[in-house]
Scaffold this motif. Structure first.
Motif, PDB file in Angstrom:
ATOM      1  N   GLY A  16       0.897  -1.239   0.114  1.00  0.00           N
ATOM      2  CA  GLY A  16      -0.114  -0.007  -0.002  1.00  0.00           C
ATOM      3  C   GLY A  16       1.059   1.411  -0.141  1.00  0.00           C
ATOM      4  O   GLY A  16       0.728   2.080  -0.823  1.00  0.00           O
ATOM      5  N   LEU A  17       2.070   1.293   0.957  1.00  0.00           N
ATOM      6  CA  LEU A  17       2.842   2.460   0.662  1.00  0.00           C
ATOM      7  C   LEU A  17       3.570   2.702  -0.485  1.00  0.00           C
ATOM      8  O   LEU A  17       3.769   3.725  -0.954  1.00  0.00           O
ATOM      9  N   LEU A  18       4.182   1.639  -1.118  1.00  0.00           N
ATOM     10  CA  LEU A  18       4.728   1.610  -2.332  1.00  0.00           C
ATOM     11  C   LEU A  18       4.036   1.933  -3.402  1.00  0.00           C
ATOM     12  O   LEU A  18       4.317   2.848  -4.153  1.00  0.00           O
ATOM     13  N   MET A  19       2.519   1.860  -3.295  1.00  0.00           N
ATOM     14  CA  MET A  19       1.784   2.329  -4.417  1.00  0.00           C
ATOM     15  C   MET A  19       1.073   3.509  -4.229  1.00  0.00           C
ATOM     16  O   MET A  19       0.134   3.966  -5.073  1.00  0.00           O
ATOM     17  N   LYS A  20       1.181   4.235  -2.962  1.00  0.00           N
ATOM     18  CA  LYS A  20       0.571   5.345  -2.599  1.00  0.00           C
ATOM     19  C   LYS A  20       0.760   6.432  -3.577  1.00  0.00           C
ATOM     20  O   LYS A  20       2.078   6.683  -3.939  1.00  0.00           O
ATOM     21  N   PRO A  21       0.086   7.580  -3.940  1.00  0.00           N
ATOM     22  CA  PRO A  21       0.291   8.429  -4.603  1.00  0.00           C
ATOM     23  C   PRO A  21       1.047   9.639  -3.759  1.00  0.00           C
ATOM     24  O   PRO A  21       0.877   9.430  -2.422  1.00  0.00           O
ATOM     25  N   GLY A  22       1.666  10.676  -4.227  1.00  0.00           N
ATOM     26  CA  GLY A  22       2.363  11.547  -3.238  1.00  0.00           C
ATOM     27  C   GLY A  22       3.748  11.249  -2.940  1.00  0.00           C
ATOM     28  O   GLY A  22       4.290   9.748  -3.128  1.00  0.00           O
ATOM     29  N   LEU A  63      12.141   3.728  -6.489  1.00  0.00           N
ATOM     30  CA  LEU A  63      12.589   2.683  -7.511  1.00  0.00           C
ATOM     31  C   LEU A  63      13.487   1.661  -6.835  1.00  0.00           C
ATOM     32  O   LEU A  63      13.396   0.593  -6.979  1.00  0.00           O
ATOM     33  N   VAL A  64      14.176   2.121  -5.800  1.00  0.00           N
ATOM     34  CA  VAL A  64      15.099   1.460  -4.949  1.00  0.00           C
ATOM     35  C   VAL A  64      14.574   0.742  -4.095  1.00  0.00           C
ATOM     36  O   VAL A  64      14.345  -0.631  -3.919  1.00  0.00           O
ATOM     37  N   LEU A  65      13.320   1.104  -3.238  1.00  0.00           N
ATOM     38  CA  LEU A  65      12.509   0.436  -2.369  1.00  0.00           C
ATOM     39  C   LEU A  65      11.642  -0.979  -3.117  1.00  0.00           C
ATOM     40  O   LEU A  65      11.476  -1.669  -2.664  1.00  0.00           O
ATOM     41  N   LEU A  66      11.050  -0.187  -4.235  1.00  0.00           N
ATOM     42  CA  LEU A  66      10.483  -1.442  -5.147  1.00  0.00           C
ATOM     43  C   LEU A  66      11.407  -2.533  -5.413  1.00  0.00           C
ATOM     44  O   LEU A  66      10.972  -3.712  -5.303  1.00  0.00           O
ATOM     45  N   ASP A  67      12.469  -2.284  -6.124  1.00  0.00           N
ATOM     46  CA  ASP A  67      13.219  -3.338  -6.383  1.00  0.00           C
ATOM     47  C   ASP A  67      13.595  -4.041  -5.099  1.00  0.00           C
ATOM     48  O   ASP A  67      13.892  -5.370  -5.077  1.00  0.00           O
ATOM     49  N   PHE A  83       4.865 -13.551   1.941  1.00  0.00           N
ATOM     50  CA  PHE A  83       3.533 -13.883   2.697  1.00  0.00           C
ATOM     51  C   PHE A  83       2.182 -13.219   1.952  1.00  0.00           C
ATOM     52  O   PHE A  83       1.184 -13.470   2.213  1.00  0.00           O
ATOM     53  N   LEU A  84       2.623 -12.515   0.964  1.00  0.00           N
ATOM     54  CA  LEU A  84       1.290 -12.007   0.029  1.00  0.00           C
ATOM     55  C   LEU A  84       0.700 -12.971  -0.813  1.00  0.00           C
ATOM     56  O   LEU A  84       1.409 -13.987  -1.075  1.00  0.00           O
ATOM     57  N   ASP A  85      -0.573 -12.691  -0.765  1.00  0.00           N
ATOM     58  CA  ASP A  85      -1.293 -13.525  -1.672  1.00  0.00           C
ATOM     59  C   ASP A  85      -0.928 -13.299  -3.380  1.00  0.00           C
ATOM     60  O   ASP A  85      -0.470 -12.042  -3.547  1.00  0.00           O
ATOM     61  N   THR A  86      -1.242 -14.021  -4.249  1.00  0.00           N
ATOM     62  CA  THR A  86      -0.939 -13.845  -5.676  1.00  0.00           C
ATOM     63  C   THR A  86      -1.640 -12.475  -5.921  1.00  0.00           C
ATOM     64  O   THR A  86      -1.161 -11.454  -7.059  1.00  0.00           O
ATOM     65  N   SER A  87      -2.810 -12.068  -5.734  1.00  0.00           N
ATOM     66  CA  SER A  87      -3.496 -10.819  -6.246  1.00  0.00           C
ATOM     67  C   SER A  87      -2.795  -9.562  -5.782  1.00  0.00           C
ATOM     68  O   SER A  87      -2.457  -8.701  -6.353  1.00  0.00           O
ATOM     69  N   HIS A  88      -2.091  -9.608  -4.472  1.00  0.00           N
ATOM     70  CA  HIS A  88      -1.309  -8.395  -4.158  1.00  0.00           C
ATOM     71  C   HIS A  88       0.013  -8.341  -5.156  1.00  0.00           C
ATOM     72  O   HIS A  88       0.532  -7.339  -5.300  1.00  0.00           O
ATOM     73  N   LEU A  89       0.475  -9.419  -5.198  1.00  0.00           N
ATOM     74  CA  LEU A  89       1.868  -9.455  -5.847  1.00  0.00           C
ATOM     75  C   LEU A  89       1.461  -9.057  -7.375  1.00  0.00           C
ATOM     76  O   LEU A  89       2.388  -8.471  -7.810  1.00  0.00           O
ATOM     77  N   ARG A  90       0.495  -9.514  -7.975  1.00  0.00           N
ATOM     78  CA  ARG A  90      -0.081  -9.052  -9.327  1.00  0.00           C
ATOM     79  C   ARG A  90      -0.088  -7.428  -9.492  1.00  0.00           C
ATOM     80  O   ARG A  90       0.566  -6.851 -10.167  1.00  0.00           O
ATOM     81  N   LYS A  91      -0.804  -6.943  -8.313  1.00  0.00           N
ATOM     82  CA  LYS A  91      -0.830  -5.446  -8.228  1.00  0.00           C
ATOM     83  C   LYS A  91       0.387  -4.776  -8.271  1.00  0.00           C
ATOM     84  O   LYS A  91       0.815  -3.912  -8.791  1.00  0.00           O
ATOM     85  N   LEU A  92       1.076  -5.237  -7.212  1.00  0.00           N
ATOM     86  CA  LEU A  92       2.582  -4.878  -7.115  1.00  0.00           C
ATOM     87  C   LEU A  92       3.341  -4.819  -8.312  1.00  0.00           C
ATOM     88  O   LEU A  92       3.981  -3.732  -8.682  1.00  0.00           O
ATOM     89  N   ASN A  93       3.323  -6.150  -8.998  1.00  0.00           N
ATOM     90  CA  ASN A  93       4.139  -6.001 -10.275  1.00  0.00           C
ATOM     91  C   ASN A  93       3.629  -4.905 -11.291  1.00  0.00           C
ATOM     92  O   ASN A  93       4.421  -4.394 -11.978  1.00  0.00           O
ATOM     93  N   ALA A  94       2.297  -4.928 -11.445  1.00  0.00           N
ATOM     94  CA  ALA A  94       1.876  -4.169 -12.616  1.00  0.00           C
ATOM     95  C   ALA A  94       2.031  -2.482 -12.273  1.00  0.00           C
ATOM     96  O   ALA A  94       2.648  -2.073 -13.053  1.00  0.00           O
ATOM     97  N   PHE A  95       1.910  -2.281 -10.957  1.00  0.00           N
ATOM     98  CA  PHE A  95       2.495  -0.984 -10.575  1.00  0.00           C
ATOM     99  C   PHE A  95       3.960  -0.623 -10.788  1.00  0.00           C
ATOM    100  O   PHE A  95       4.111   0.716 -11.232  1.00  0.00           O
ATOM    101  N   ASP A 142       5.659  -1.782 -13.001  1.00  0.00           N
ATOM    102  CA  ASP A 142       6.010  -1.639 -14.457  1.00  0.00           C
ATOM    103  C   ASP A 142       5.483  -0.151 -14.709  1.00  0.00           C
ATOM    104  O   ASP A 142       6.219   0.251 -15.653  1.00  0.00           O
ATOM    105  N   GLY A 143       4.264   0.067 -14.407  1.00  0.00           N
ATOM    106  CA  GLY A 143       3.794   1.604 -14.706  1.00  0.00           C
ATOM    107  C   GLY A 143       4.853   2.451 -14.238  1.00  0.00           C
ATOM    108  O   GLY A 143       4.960   3.629 -14.821  1.00  0.00           O
ATOM    109  N   PHE A 144       5.009   2.472 -12.918  1.00  0.00           N
ATOM    110  CA  PHE A 144       5.936   3.619 -12.130  1.00  0.00           C
ATOM    111  C   PHE A 144       7.257   3.628 -12.944  1.00  0.00           C
ATOM    112  O   PHE A 144       7.871   4.847 -13.082  1.00  0.00           O
TER     113      PHE A 144
END
Length: 196
Positions: free
Chosen positions: A70-76, A129-133, A146-158, A160-162
């Motif tokens: 949630g923090l990695l994907m938050k705007p701002g 970028l450093v934190l995402l990597d 420990f993440l489920d697949t749906s969270h992992l997919r959201k993180l990966n898509a984010f 790529d877009g970021f």
């Protein structure tokens, strides 16, 4: 009030003299973040013998990683608390993060203690970028995801877009300059043509 249960073993004194109840909501101050509230999944155990209360959180490892996503994907821009939380979620020391960002450890420490770390847009993008990597690398290590697949997919898509957006911003930030070189009249030396 939450639902009361029969006597349970106290995590503090080890005696069967405690009761527990499921809390409908709980402010998760232990995370180090001031604004995280949990709904369900939290039990408060209170002992009548030793007088202590204990909080239990179901699947806490998964919860911490969900908060990180949630923090990695938050705007701002990230706050200092959020930077510190994410660094911890990546299992990075201040020294490691500082080295990766090409800062001093004291700079990272100082920024983590401030509500507004006062980063430029370029610094925020680089930090993200450093934190995402680092977070994604941590998740790939055995036993760390420990993440489920749906969270992992959201993180990966984010991610790529970021990364694509970061490249666009970097392109706008770098000014393209045309250089013209001219051979001098004696044909011995190239010089920058300042008239161009």
């Amino acid at each position: 009030m939450g639902r009361q249960r029969s006597k349970v073993i106290c995590p503090g004194c080890g005696r069967r003299s405690a009761t527990d109840r499921v809390l409908p909501s709980y402010r998760f101050r232990e995370s180090g973040l001031p604004n995280v509230w949990l709904k369900r999944g939290v039990t408060e155990t209170t002992c009548s013998r030793c007088g202590k209360s204990h909080i239990g959180i179901e699947k806490e490892g998964q919860l911490l990683q969900v908060i990180a996503v949630g923090l990695l994907m938050k705007p701002g821009f990230l706050t200092g608390d959020e930077m510190r939380f994410l660094r911890g979620a990546c299992q990075m020391s201040q020294a490691t993060l500082a080295s990766t960002l090409r800062h001093r450890r004291e700079t990272v420490s100082e920024r983590e203690t401030r509500r507004n770390p006062d980063l430029s847009l370029a610094e925020e993008i680089w930090l993200r970028l450093v934190l995402l990597d680092s977070f994604r690398s941590h998740l790939r290590s055995a036993g760390n995801r420990f993440l489920d697949t749906s969270h992992l997919r959201k993180l990966n898509a984010f991610t790529d877009g970021f990364c694509a957006a970061a490249l666009r911003v970097a392109g706008r930030m770098s000014r393209r300059v045309e250089l013209t070189a001219a051979m001098d009249r004696s044909r011995k030396t190239w010089r920058l043509d300042e008239a161009a």
